[in-house]
Enzyme design. Structure first.
Site, PDB file in Angstrom:
ATOM      1  N   GLU A 223      80.423  41.347  52.023  1.00 34.57           N
ATOM      2  CA  GLU A 223      79.485  40.291  52.706  1.00 34.57           C
ATOM      3  C   GLU A 223      79.345  40.594  54.255  1.00 34.57           C
ATOM      4  OE1 GLU A 223      81.007  36.376  54.344  1.00 34.57           O
ATOM      5  OE2 GLU A 223      82.185  36.656  52.405  1.00 34.57           O
TER       6      GLU A 223
ATOM      7  N   LYS B 210      85.665  29.278  47.632  1.00 31.91           N
ATOM      8  CA  LYS B 210      86.186  29.984  48.951  1.00 31.91           C
ATOM      9  C   LYS B 210      87.198  28.942  49.491  1.00 31.91           C
ATOM     10  CE  LYS B 210      84.692  31.393  53.554  1.00 31.91           C
ATOM     11  NZ  LYS B 210      83.450  31.876  54.118  1.00 31.91           N
TER      12      LYS B 210
END
Length: 221
Positions: free
Chosen positions: A52, A141
C-alpha cells in the site's frame, strides 16, 4: 509481468493466496513515483504480496498505478490512509486492488466493496470492529497497535466471528511480532520499520528480509 491465470475478478482468492504466501502489508508512506517501481520489485522479490502507498504520500495515485502495472496479479496493490468515497473511485479507475483506512468509516468501506476492492479499515474497539465487518470489511487493521496490546487483542478476537483477520499496525518490528501472534493475529502492517522516505531499494530489501525471516521463524514454532 501479469498472470492471466489470476483474474482481477477473483479478488477473494487472490487475497487468500496473498495471506497464505506472506500476510505482511508493506506500508510505503512518503514513497515517490520516481522510486516506486524499484521499491515494489524489491519487496515482491522477497515475498511481499500486499503493498500500500498511503494517500498522504507525494503523487500517490501515480505510484499505485505504476506498481500495479509492473507487479504480477498475485500481488494486491492499493492505497492507505483512504478517507473519502471519492478516493475509492479514483483507485478503482487506476486498477488498484486494496483500500486501507486508519478508521472505520462505513461509507468508505461500503464504497470500496461496491467497487469490487479489498477493504481493510482501522479499528481500535470491538464496537468499531463489528461495524466494519457488517459494512463488508475483508480484514481489520488494529490501529494504533502501540495502544492495543496483545491482551486487548485476545479479548477482542474472542468475540469476533471465527476467521476474522486482524492485522496490528503501528510500531511493529521483527522482534515485536511474537506476542501478537500468540493471541492469534493473521498478519501485520509494516510502516517505518520497513520503509522510510528516501530509502534505496537495497535498504528496503534488507529490512524486508529481516521481517520475512522473523515471520517464518515464528511460524515454524
Amino acid at each position: 509481468m501479469s498472470d492471466e491465470s489470476l483474474p482481477k475478478d477473483g479478488l477473494k482468492a487472490r487475497l487468500d493466496a496473498a495471506f497464505a504466501a506472506l500476510p505482511l502489508v508493506a506500508i510505503l508512506r512518503g514513497l515517490k513515483p520516481v522510486e516506486c517501481e524499484d521499491a515494489a520489485r524489491a519487496l515482491y522479490e522477497r515475498g511481499f504480496r500486499l503493498i500500500e502507498v498511503p494517500l498522504n504520500s507525494p503523487d500517490p495515485f501515480d505510484s499505485i498505478a505504476a506498481i500495479r502495472r509492473i507487479l504480477p496479479q498475485d500481488a494486491l496493490v492499493g492505497a492507505g490512509t483512504v478517507l473519502e468515497v471519492t478516493q475509492v473511485a479514483r483507485l478503482k479507475e487506476i486498477g488498484a486492488d486494496l483500500v486501507v483506512m486508519p478508521h472505520a468509516d462505513t461509507a468508505v468501506i461500503r464504497a470500496a466493496k461496491a467497487a469490487g476492492l479489498v477493504c481493510v479499515p482501522g479499528v481500535a474497539t470491538a464496537t468499531e470492529a463489528f461495524a466494519a465487518l457488517a459494512a463488508g470489511a475483508d480484514a481489520l487493521k488494529l490501529f494504533p497497535a502501540e495502544q492495543i496490546n496483545p491482551t486487548i487483542v485476545k479479548a477482542i478476537r474472542t468475540v469476533l466471528p471465527a476467521g476474522t483477520r486482524l492485522l496490528p499496525v503501528g510500531g511493529i518490528a521483527p522482534d515485536t511480532m511474537a506476542p501478537f501472534l500468540e493471541v492469534g493475529v493473521a498478519g501485520f502492517g509494516l510502516g517505518s520499520a520497513l520503509y522510510k522516505p528516501g530509502m534505496t531499494a537495497a535498504q528496503i530489501a534488507e529490512r524486508a528480509e529481516a521481517f520475512v525471516a522473523s515471520w517464518r521463524a515464528l511460524n515454524r514454532r
